[in-house]
Design a protein around this motif. Structure first.
Motif, PDB file in Angstrom:
ATOM      1  N   LEU A  75       9.051  30.946  31.845  1.00 39.51           N
ATOM      2  CA  LEU A  75       9.011  31.498  30.486  1.00 39.51           C
ATOM      3  C   LEU A  75       8.826  33.011  30.532  1.00 39.51           C
ATOM      4  N   ARG A  76       7.970  33.481  31.424  1.00 40.83           N
ATOM      5  CA  ARG A  76       7.768  34.930  31.529  1.00 40.83           C
ATOM      6  C   ARG A  76       9.074  35.645  31.867  1.00 40.83           C
ATOM      7  N   VAL A  77       9.820  35.067  32.805  1.00 41.69           N
ATOM      8  CA  VAL A  77      11.086  35.690  33.212  1.00 41.69           C
ATOM      9  C   VAL A  77      12.080  35.679  32.060  1.00 41.69           C
ATOM     10  N   LEU A  78      12.221  34.556  31.375  1.00 41.20           N
ATOM     11  CA  LEU A  78      13.162  34.456  30.265  1.00 41.20           C
ATOM     12  C   LEU A  78      12.807  35.425  29.145  1.00 41.20           C
ATOM     13  N   ALA A  79      11.487  35.590  28.892  1.00 41.26           N
ATOM     14  CA  ALA A  79      11.068  36.432  27.772  1.00 41.26           C
ATOM     15  C   ALA A  79      11.421  37.901  27.982  1.00 41.26           C
ATOM     16  N   GLN A  80      11.604  38.346  29.240  1.00 40.83           N
ATOM     17  CA  GLN A  80      11.885  39.757  29.493  1.00 40.83           C
ATOM     18  C   GLN A  80      13.257  40.179  28.969  1.00 40.83           C
ATOM     19  N   SER A  81      14.203  39.231  28.896  1.00 42.27           N
ATOM     20  CA  SER A  81      15.559  39.609  28.502  1.00 42.27           C
ATOM     21  C   SER A  81      16.056  38.883  27.259  1.00 42.27           C
ATOM     22  N   ALA A  82      15.386  37.824  26.830  1.00 41.17           N
ATOM     23  CA  ALA A  82      15.852  37.068  25.665  1.00 41.17           C
ATOM     24  C   ALA A  82      15.647  37.890  24.396  1.00 41.17           C
ATOM     25  N   PRO A  83      16.599  37.814  23.446  1.00 38.91           N
ATOM     26  CA  PRO A  83      16.459  38.600  22.217  1.00 38.91           C
ATOM     27  C   PRO A  83      15.366  38.085  21.287  1.00 38.91           C
ATOM     28  N   GLY A  84      14.935  36.836  21.425  1.00 37.96           N
ATOM     29  CA  GLY A  84      13.917  36.315  20.526  1.00 37.96           C
ATOM     30  C   GLY A  84      13.334  35.017  21.034  1.00 37.96           C
ATOM     31  N   PRO A  85      12.311  34.486  20.358  1.00 41.73           N
ATOM     32  CA  PRO A  85      11.648  33.251  20.796  1.00 41.73           C
ATOM     33  C   PRO A  85      12.590  32.054  20.864  1.00 41.73           C
ATOM     34  N   ALA A  86      13.546  31.939  19.932  1.00 39.97           N
ATOM     35  CA  ALA A  86      14.448  30.791  19.962  1.00 39.97           C
ATOM     36  C   ALA A  86      15.246  30.774  21.257  1.00 39.97           C
ATOM     37  N   GLU A  87      15.714  31.948  21.715  1.00 38.64           N
ATOM     38  CA  GLU A  87      16.493  32.005  22.948  1.00 38.64           C
ATOM     39  C   GLU A  87      15.620  31.710  24.177  1.00 38.64           C
ATOM     40  N   VAL A  88      14.340  32.085  24.110  1.00 32.21           N
ATOM     41  CA  VAL A  88      13.435  31.754  25.219  1.00 32.21           C
ATOM     42  C   VAL A  88      13.301  30.237  25.360  1.00 32.21           C
ATOM     43  N   LEU A  89      13.118  29.544  24.230  1.00 27.80           N
ATOM     44  CA  LEU A  89      12.981  28.083  24.280  1.00 27.80           C
ATOM     45  C   LEU A  89      14.281  27.419  24.719  1.00 27.80           C
ATOM     46  N   ALA A  90      15.407  27.967  24.287  1.00 27.63           N
ATOM     47  CA  ALA A  90      16.687  27.406  24.730  1.00 27.63           C
ATOM     48  C   ALA A  90      16.840  27.549  26.241  1.00 27.63           C
ATOM     49  N   GLY A  91      16.397  28.673  26.791  1.00 28.07           N
ATOM     50  CA  GLY A  91      16.451  28.836  28.237  1.00 28.07           C
ATOM     51  C   GLY A  91      15.536  27.854  28.961  1.00 28.07           C
ATOM     52  N   LEU A  92      14.382  27.537  28.353  1.00 29.00           N
ATOM     53  CA  LEU A  92      13.480  26.549  28.961  1.00 29.00           C
ATOM     54  C   LEU A  92      14.120  25.171  29.002  1.00 29.00           C
TER      55      LEU A  92
END
Length: 669
Positions: free
Chosen positions: A510-527
């Motif tokens: 999650l930390r890695v995804l959050a560095q480049s994702a445009p928003g929380p929804a995209e972070v969860l989609a990456g998870l």
């Protein structure tokens, strides 16, 4: 009482025996005791009760059906209406059934009337409670069918059935647990019966000379001299003889003025009280004789065995070395004082200067005695060793002057030391495991970022498995590009090492995804995609938000996670937007929500273990959390996270991990 087994009598034989015995007893009630006038001594109540208590439950329906048929047949043959006969059949089947069921509940094993507790249970369930039920039905049947007052019908019915159950069932059960009588016991039994019958007949012969109490001293003499089976048999003989004498017009009850119901009830109660008193005396004398027959050595041995068993159970429950030492010291199993000294984990030495024998035993690894047996206290020390290996500690015992510390005493002390050693070996393995698990969990939980602009962060974690401090709940706070701040809370299914490992991997991704994702929804989609590579991560719940201090804009999203709580001016409001399914649930459309955070507000993010309770809705827990968090804010608690966790604690053992992430938004920072 017995359970079904290979030695059970065939059902047809039980039915035949019950039918014969019940019919004979019922005929006696009509022919000898004149039951057509009012209910008198009813011996068949004891017959049915005995059959139920001696037979397995699978035979009970046949026994009760046999009793009902016999009761109706005898009643109708003596001129009673069918309705009355059916009422009596119901009374005389419900009564023993209630008594037997209650007795099996209180005495689930084999019934032995020579034990005081079993005898009292038999009296309460089968002599009092069961006949009361039968009297309710039977008394009502008499009151309706014979146009009598209900109380006049109820009292003699209860007294007659209770006395029959006491004497007949009591005699059968008392003999049931005695070996078949030989010549001498049979002679004593016959003599007791003949003597009781003779004394009762003589004492109930005159109507105006008060001799009716004479059988009571005889019964009590049996209680002092004989077994319970003899006392019960004599009580049955006295009861039957007294009722026969009264029914043919002899004795004080035959001449007693007043309602026949009163005479009948008082006669049965008098006889029942006499029999009960003699039985209690018999059991009491037997207990006294048994206690006197034990020698002091036997009693001491039994006490030591019981004490060792109790200590073994306590040691099995004691999780730590300190708890084991406390259990041994507080047990006081030997001497007047017990001292426990444990080896230091660092240097392996037993440090003690207060007990010389204990110190010498720890140093030499052998039992040691110290002191003057004649003029002073005696000290005994025994080592606690690990399979002839290193010394784990030592036990010290003190004895008063004049005590004998022999080889048996030393051997018992060494037995206690061996039990302590076994428990200490287990406890030390457990303590090492707990220490390793605690270090692992603390290493897996992130050290959230400090010095964050315009926010203060506090976090707390309490696992369901308090013994290991391991779980699958987690939290995280970290810097993001553009001077933003990321907040995350997650819950992996389970609270063990596997859950903790999955949690650590998920948190890192999650930390890695959050560095480049445009928003929380995209972070969860990456998870969703990454969780396929993490064993145990499927169906986990995650809450994630990013915060821009300059604009006070908070964007957040919840993947199946409970909603965050925003507390402003002491009032809590849940953020229900931006919700979607847990991680890796397909199809899954992720969305987020945003708001401008008010000044001096607090965002509380948590896992479901904080609000969930058994037998309570989730919404009740959410309401409790909102009220508690608002109160914590209004009080200005110095450690709000810990305060909240304490106030939201479960009343019983926790079933899930609990995490709280408390973010205070302060524009002055």
């Amino acid at each position: 009482m017995t359970r079904a087994g290979p030695r059970d009598r065939p059902t047809w034989l039980v039915v035949v025996l019950v039918a014969i015995a019940y019919t004979v007893g019922a005929q006696l009630a009509f022919v000898v005791f004149d039951a057509t006038s009012i209910v008198v001594l009813f011996l068949p109540s004891g017959v049915t009760l005995s059959a139920l208590l001696l037979c397995p439950a699978r035979q009970w329906p046949w026994i009760l059906l046999t009793v009902a048929v016999a009761e109706v047949t005898v009643d109708v043959s003596h001129g009673l209406h069918l309705a009355s006969a059916l009422g009596f059949a119901l009374a005389n089947t419900a009564e023993p059934l209630v008594g037997a069921v209650l007795l099996r509940r209180f005495v689930p094993g084999r019934l032995d009337l020579t034990q005081r507790r079993h005898l009292l249970a038999f009296l309460g369930c089968c002599v009092v409670a069961g006949p009361l039920v039968g009297a309710l039905v039977g008394g009502t049947t008499i009151a309706i069918g014979q146009d009598r007052a209900w109380v006049e019908a109820f009292l003699p019915f209860w007294a007659g059935d209770a006395t029959g159950a006491l004497t007949v069932a009591g005699t059968v059960l008392a003999w049931r647990h005695r070996p078949p009588p030989g010549a001498a016991p049979a002679a004593r039994w016959a003599l007791a019966v003949l003597l009781t019958v003779a004394v009762t007949a003589v004492s109930f012969w005159p109507q105006h000379l008060p001799l009716f109490y004479l059988p009571i001293p005889l019964l009590f003499w049996f209680g002092f001299q004989q077994r319970l089976a003899i006392t019960m048999t004599a009580g049955l003989a006295m009861t039957v003889t007294a009722n026969i004498m009264t029914s043919v017009g002899y004795g004080p009850w035959a001449a007693l003025q007043g309602p026949i119901a009163f005479k009948t009830a008082t006669l049965q109660l008098f006889l029942a009280v006499a029999v009960v008193g003699a039985c209690l005396l018999t059991v009491g004398v037997a207990e006294r004789d048994s206690a006197r027959s034990d020698t002091y050595a036997e009693r001491a041995a039994r006490q030591r065995v019981a004490a060792v068993q109790s200590l073994t159970a306590q040691l099995a429950r004691a999780p730590t070395s300190a708890a084991i030492a406390a259990a041994v010291a507080e047990g006081r199993l030997l001497g007047e004082l017990c001292v426990v000294a444990l080896a230091d984990p660092e240097d392996g030495l037993v440090h003690t200067a207060e007990h010389r024998a204990l110190a010498r035993a720890a140093r030499t690894g052998r039992p040691a005695l110290d002191g003057d047996p004649a003029n002073g206290r005696i000290e005994l020390g025994v080592p606690v060793t690990d399979h002839d290996g290193p010394v784990l500690g030592a036990l010290g015992f003190e004895f008063a002057a004049g005590s004998v510390v022999d080889d048996d005493t030393i051997a018992f002390a060494q037995t206690l030391a061996d039990l302590t050693a076994q428990a200490l070996r287990r406890a030390r393995l457990y303590e090492r495991e707990v220490s390793a698990a605690r270090q692992l969990q603390q290493a897996l939980l992130p050290a959230y970022a400090t010095g964050l602009p315009s926010v203060q962060v506090d976090a707390g974690y309490r696992p369901a498995d308090l013994t290991h401090d391991v779980g699958g709940d987690w939290y995280d706070v970290f810097h993001l590009p553009g001077d933003r701040i990321g907040f995350a809370v997650g819950d992996v299914v389970g609270h063990d090492l596997a859950a903790a490992a999955a949690m650590a991997r998920l948190q890192a991704i999650l930390r890695v995804l959050a560095q480049s994702a445009p928003g929380p929804a995209e972070v969860l989609a990456g998870l969703d995609e990454a969780s396929a590579l993490i064993h145990g991560a499927r169906m986990c719940t995650v809450g994630y938000a990013d915060y821009q201090p300059r604009t006070r804009q908070l964007r957040y999203a919840c993947a199946g996670h409970p909603p965050p709580l925003l507390v402003t001016a002491g009032h809590g409001e849940y953020l229900w937007d931006g919700r979607s399914m847990p991680v890796a649930v397909e199809p899954n459309s992720r969305r987020d929500a945003e708001l401008v955070v008010p000044a001096d507000s607090h965002l509380i993010w948590y896992t479901d273990g904080l609000v969930e309770r058994r037998y309570e809705s989730m919404y009740a827990g959410l309401d409790r959390l909102a009220a508690t968090a608002g109160a914590v804010v209004r009080e200005g608690a110095g450690d709000p996270c810990r305060t909240l966790l304490d106030r939201m604690a479960h009343t019983g053992p926790a079933t899930d991990d609990r995490v709280v992430l408390w973010i205070s938004f302060n524009p002055d920072r």
